[in-house]
Each structure stands twice: as structure tokens, then as C-alpha cells.
Design an enzyme around this catalytic site. Structure first.
Site, PDB file in Angstrom:
ATOM      1  N   TYR A 295       0.852  -1.195   0.000  1.00  0.00           N
ATOM      2  CA  TYR A 295       0.000   0.000   0.000  1.00  0.00           C
ATOM      3  C   TYR A 295       0.880   1.234   0.000  1.00  0.00           C
ATOM      4  CZ  TYR A 295      -4.968   0.594  -0.119  1.00  0.00           C
ATOM      5  OH  TYR A 295      -6.238   0.762  -0.580  1.00  0.00           O
TER       6      TYR A 295
ATOM      7  N   GLU B 104      -0.261   5.041  -0.537  1.00  0.00           N
ATOM      8  CA  GLU B 104      -0.954   6.307  -0.837  1.00  0.00           C
ATOM      9  C   GLU B 104       0.038   7.449  -0.679  1.00  0.00           C
ATOM     10  OE1 GLU B 104      -5.534   5.509   0.641  1.00  0.00           O
ATOM     11  OE2 GLU B 104      -4.089   6.378   2.020  1.00  0.00           O
TER      12      GLU B 104
ATOM     13  N   ASP C 260      -3.577  14.817 -25.411  1.00  0.00           N
ATOM     14  CA  ASP C 260      -3.845  13.431 -25.026  1.00  0.00           C
ATOM     15  C   ASP C 260      -3.091  12.554 -26.022  1.00  0.00           C
ATOM     16  OD1 ASP C 260      -4.709  10.962 -24.343  1.00  0.00           O
ATOM     17  OD2 ASP C 260      -6.864  11.389 -24.512  1.00  0.00           O
TER      18      ASP C 260
ATOM     19  N   THR D  88      -0.900   6.962 -22.248  1.00  0.00           N
ATOM     20  CA  THR D  88      -0.940   5.602 -21.717  1.00  0.00           C
ATOM     21  C   THR D  88       0.484   5.056 -21.777  1.00  0.00           C
ATOM     22  OG1 THR D  88      -1.314   4.629 -23.885  1.00  0.00           O
ATOM     23  CG2 THR D  88      -3.274   5.148 -22.580  1.00  0.00           C
TER      24      THR D  88
ATOM     25  N   LYS E 168       0.455   1.270 -24.969  1.00  0.00           N
ATOM     26  CA  LYS E 168       0.217   1.208 -26.414  1.00  0.00           C
ATOM     27  C   LYS E 168       1.575   1.021 -27.109  1.00  0.00           C
ATOM     28  CE  LYS E 168      -4.310   3.280 -25.882  1.00  0.00           C
ATOM     29  NZ  LYS E 168      -5.250   4.390 -26.122  1.00  0.00           N
TER      30      LYS E 168
ATOM     31  N   ARG F 278      -0.204  -1.900 -18.602  1.00  0.00           N
ATOM     32  CA  ARG F 278      -1.443  -1.141 -18.757  1.00  0.00           C
ATOM     33  C   ARG F 278      -1.474  -0.026 -17.711  1.00  0.00           C
ATOM     34  NH1 ARG F 278      -5.290  -1.852 -21.776  1.00  0.00           N
ATOM     35  NH2 ARG F 278      -4.102  -3.590 -22.585  1.00  0.00           N
TER      36      ARG F 278
HETATM   37  C1  LIG Z   1      -6.365   4.781 -25.310  1.00  0.00           C
HETATM   38  C2  LIG Z   1      -6.742   6.193 -25.130  1.00  0.00           C
HETATM   39  C3  LIG Z   1      -7.128   6.697 -23.871  1.00  0.00           C
HETATM   40  C4  LIG Z   1      -7.430   5.877 -22.655  1.00  0.00           C
HETATM   41  O1  LIG Z   1      -6.694   4.840 -22.275  1.00  0.00           O
HETATM   42  P1  LIG Z   1      -7.265   3.758 -21.231  1.00  0.00           P
HETATM   43  O2  LIG Z   1      -6.011   3.248 -20.614  1.00  0.00           O
HETATM   44  O3  LIG Z   1      -8.022   2.755 -22.031  1.00  0.00           O
HETATM   45  O4  LIG Z   1      -8.135   4.455 -20.242  1.00  0.00           O
HETATM   46  C5  LIG Z   1      -7.360   8.060 -23.762  1.00  0.00           C
HETATM   47  N1  LIG Z   1      -7.254   8.872 -24.809  1.00  0.00           N
HETATM   48  C6  LIG Z   1      -6.911   8.423 -26.035  1.00  0.00           C
HETATM   49  C7  LIG Z   1      -6.812   9.399 -27.151  1.00  0.00           C
HETATM   50  C8  LIG Z   1      -6.670   7.068 -26.238  1.00  0.00           C
HETATM   51  O5  LIG Z   1      -6.354   6.631 -27.473  1.00  0.00           O
END
Ligand SMILES: *Cc1c(COP(=O)(O)O)cnc(C)c1O
Length: 433
Positions: free
Chosen positions: A81, A83, A227, A253, A256, A262
């Protein structure tokens, strides 16, 4: 020869017939113990491992992590844990997980040239939620790519917190070219005076012009949130432009193209560091997942090597070859090609829509998504080359895969089985583990 450190250090392949847990040797997790204790669940895990290696993973958001990343994920750091942040936790016994998080943060800031990194977001969506929480108040206006053009759920979907709590104004792409229309974005920004502008998409195959977004944001006094969930791994490898010098906050993320566990992360300037950190914990999340943060550190380490930079070059080269080969099989490629790992295409010239295409391709072991198309209500297909490239596939395999696509969509009756068999043979020549 596989290009990934994953593939070069991996033990022998896991096949559908052999459920011997070669993966266990590369991981801290004890799969033999799992099988003895819970054969039902072990069967599911081994079945999924076999599925990943005897079909082709073309989902643009997926990749194969290295055994080192899997080892960190399966480690006893999962028990801790923690936090708070390194040096300021709400629990004792955090000395070593603090070290893991500091390493992850240092590697992320160095890799992306950012002043501050928060590596705690549990997912890309959590990273975006934290960015909004840090910069906006409920009811604020936000300009983002419309979902019908490739915007993410967190960019204003009514089914998501974003659409419920903020007032989103969508921008699109040019219906003819499929490209971002900066004149439209500027006009919408002037008309709506948003508090923030979001650039980023789930399916845009070209590079956004971050400088143009910055200029528009400055003109209307808006924050710029990038993003970069999809391109972050390409940015790490130096084959895509970085939003870090332009955006106030960059969300991403780690699973990817970046090929980590993840999860999500947020990058920002020092002046926003405290606001971002508080927006992640305690505002939107609880205890950090320290095993995932350790795995992120491993992935950032891998992504800073020359081998990873070569990998990202190959990802893009493979995507270009695959896009051209699909065009030769009559698929209509959005924007006429790609600069990234990602391809979107309309299969209509082959007589099917995106949903039907996804089903038939899946039956042949070609696993991908549908996506919005820039025009009309029809759906297209979205695919990417990150996972195939990690497996060590190159241009010859991309050409072959385009032919298999077309064969799967044109197959009648039992012919699909022959295509499925060819896909299996191809996949097994490039074991991911
Ligand atoms: C994949 C993605 C996310 C979110 O990712 P998660 O891990 O599935 O929550 C957010 N914004 C864009 C543009 C994405 O392609």
C-alpha cells in the site's frame, strides 16, 4: 530477427498445443502453482496466451510487453500500500517502492524532456480525468475532437464523466482529406472561448500540429491538453513530434506503442506539478499500484535504448507498407496513408462495412477494431503495427497480411478456414514470447 528485447530474451514459444508455462520462467509469477491450485482459471490464462500467439494482434492500442515488464507486474510490489508520493506516504514500509517510483519519474522526465511526471494514473482515462481535475471546474467549456471523428470517450462522450461534467464543443476533420482543419478549430475556439483545448485522438494516423494548437490556445487564453495516448511510444523513439514543449499538460498511456504495463501518466511543467499530483492523489485515485509503477520504470528504461528507437522506425515503416498494400487490395485508406503505427480504412469497396469486416477478419485470426470514418455514419476499420513489429515482422509480412485481409473478406463458405490456417502459420513463425 525480432527487434524487441522481449523477443531476444524470451524463452521458447507458447503454442496452443503446449500449455507448458515457459512464460513462468520469465516472470516472478508461479504459473505451475496457479495450475495446481486453480486449474479452471489457469486454463483461461494459458488459453489467452495461446490466442495471442496464434492469431495476429492488429488492434492499434495493443502491444507485447517484455518478460521484464511482466516480471515487475507479477512481483510482490503488488502487495504494497502506498498512498501519497515518494517521501510523503500515508503508510510505513515504503522505502523500496519509493525508490521504484522515483526511478520511474526520473526515467519518464528524461525520456520525454518534461519538467514533471506523475506515473500513478491507473489508465489513460485516469490521466485525462486528472488533467481536467487540475485545470477545470465543472461546467467549463472544452474544445476537443468529436467522438464521431476519432475523439476518445474522455473527450466529451455523454456516457463518460467528461461529457457529464464539462461542456464539450467538438471539432472534426476535413471530410475530403480526413486531416485536421486548423481554420475550423480556430473559429470554434474564438466562438466558444474554451477553458481548455484537447488535442489527441484514438484513430488519427497523422501527426497533430502542436504549434498550431498552442497558437490557437494562446489566442483565446485556453490551456492546451495533449492526449498523446497513442503516439507516446513513437515520441519516445523519436519518430513523432513531441507535444511536451507546447502543451500545458500531456496525458498518455504506457501500454500502447510504448510497450509498458497497462496504465497512464501525466507530464507537465514544474508550475503545474503540485496541482497535477493532487488531482491524481487524493482527488481521483487512492493507493498507487506499485507493481505497475515498477513495470512502467522498466518500460521507460527499455524505451530509452537505441534498440527501441529502431523498433519505432520499423513500426512506422511497416504501417506505411501495410497501408499501401491494403490500398492495392481496394481498401480506401483514410488520409491516403499514415505517419504513425495506425491505419484507418473503409472496406466499402470490398462490399462490406467496418463491422462486418471486423467479424470476418476475426474469424480468420486477424484481430482489429472498427472506427469512425470522417464522412457519413458508416464505420471503418482501425489497425496498427506495434504488436506485429514487436514480434519481429517486417515488410514482407505486411504485404502478406494485406493479401490475407482481402482473402478473408472475399472468402465464401469454408474458404475462411484456409485463411485462418495461413494466419496461424504466419503468427507461429514470430512467437511473441
Ligand atoms: C487509449 C486512449 C485513452 C485511454 O486509455 P485507457 O487506458 O483505455 O483508459 C485516452 N485517450 C486516447 C486518445 C486514447 O487513445
Amino acid at each position: 530477427m525480432p527487434v524487441s528485447s522481449a523477443a531476444t530474451t524470451a524463452p521458447s514459444a507458447i503454442s496452443a498445443t503446449s500449455t507448458s508455462t515457459s512464460i513462468a520462467a520469465a516472470s516472478a509469477a508461479d504459473f505451475d502453482a496457479l495450475r495446481r491450485q486453480d486449474p479452471e482459471l489457469a486454463e483461461v490464462i494459458l488459453g489467452e496466451t495461446a490466442r495471442q500467439s496464434d492469431s495476429l494482434q492488429l488492434i492499434a492500442a495493443e502491444n507485447f510487453t517484455s518478460p521484464a515488464v511482466l516480471a515487475a507486474l507479477g512481483s510482490p510490489l503488488a502487495n504494497k500500500y502506498a498512498e501519497g508520493y515518494p517521501g510523503a506516504r500515508h503508510h510505513s514500509g515504503c522505502e523500496l517502492v519509493d525508490a521504484a517510483e522515483r526511478i520511474a519519474v526520473d526515467r519518464a522526465t528524461a525520456l520525454f524532456g518534461a519538467e514533471h511526471a506523475n506515473v500513478q494514473p491507473h489508465s489513460g482515462s485516469s490521466a485525462v480525468l486528472a488533467a481536467y481535475a487540475a485545470l477545470l471546474r465543472p461546467g467549463d467549456t472544452v474544445l476537443a475532437m468529436g467522438l464521431a471523428f476519432g475523439g476518445h470517450l474522455t473527450h466529451g462522450s455523454p456516457a463518460n464523466f467528461s461529457g457529464r461534467w464539462f461542456s464539450f464543443v467538438p471539432y472534426g476533420v476535413d471530410a475530403e482529406t480526413g486531416l485536421l482543419d486548423y481554420d475550423q478549430i480556430r473559429r470554434l475556439a474564438r466562438e466558444n472561448r474554451p477553458k481548455a483545448i484537447v488535442c489527441g485522438s484514438t484513430s488519427y494516423p497523422r501527426h497533430p500540429d502542436y504549434a498550431a494548437f498552442r497558437e490557437i490556445a494562446d489566442e483565446v487564453g485556453a490551456y492546451l491538453i495533449a492526449d498523446a495516448a497513442h503516439p507516446m511510444g513513437l515520441i519516445a523513439g523519436g519518430v513523432a513530434p513531441s507535444p511536451v514543449p507546447y502543451a500545458d499538460v500531456v496525458c498518455a498511456t504506457t501500454h500502447k506503442v510504448l510497450r509498458g504495463p497497462r496504465g497512464g501518466m501525466v507530464l507537465c511543467g514544474s508550475h503545474l506539478a503540485e496541482r497535477i499530483d493532487r488531482a491524481v492523489f487524493p482527488f481521483t485515485q487512492g493507493g498507487a499500484q506499485m507493481h505497475t509503477i515498477a513495470a512502467k520504470a522498466v518500460a521507460f528504461g527499455e524505451a530509452s535504448t537505441p534498440a527501441y528507437a529502431s523498433y519505432t522506425h520499423l513500426v512506422v515503416a511497416n504501417a506505411r507498407v501495410l497501408a499501401d498494400a491494403l490500398a492495392a487490395e481496394d481498401f480506401a485508406i483514410t488520409t491516403g496513408g499514415t505517419d504513425t503505427h495506425l491505419i484507418t480504412a473503409d472496406p466499402a469497396p470490398l462490399g462490406v462495412d467496418g463491422r462486418t469486416a471486423r467479424g470476418r477478419l476475426s474469424a480468420a485470426g486477424l484481430v482489429l477494431d472498427t472506427c469512425a470514418l470522417p464522412y457519413g455514419d458508416g464505420r471503418g476499420i482501425r489497425l496498427g503495427t506495434a504488436a506485429l513489429t514487436t514480434q519481429g515482422m517486417g515488410q514482407a509480412e505486411m504485404a502478406r497480411i494485406a493479401v490475407l485481409f482481402s482473402a478473408a473478406l472475399r472468402a465464401e463458405g469454408d474458404e475462411i478456414r484456409r485463411v485462418r490456417e495461413e494466419v496461424r502459420e504466419l503468427a507461429r513463425r514470430f512467437p511473441p514470447y
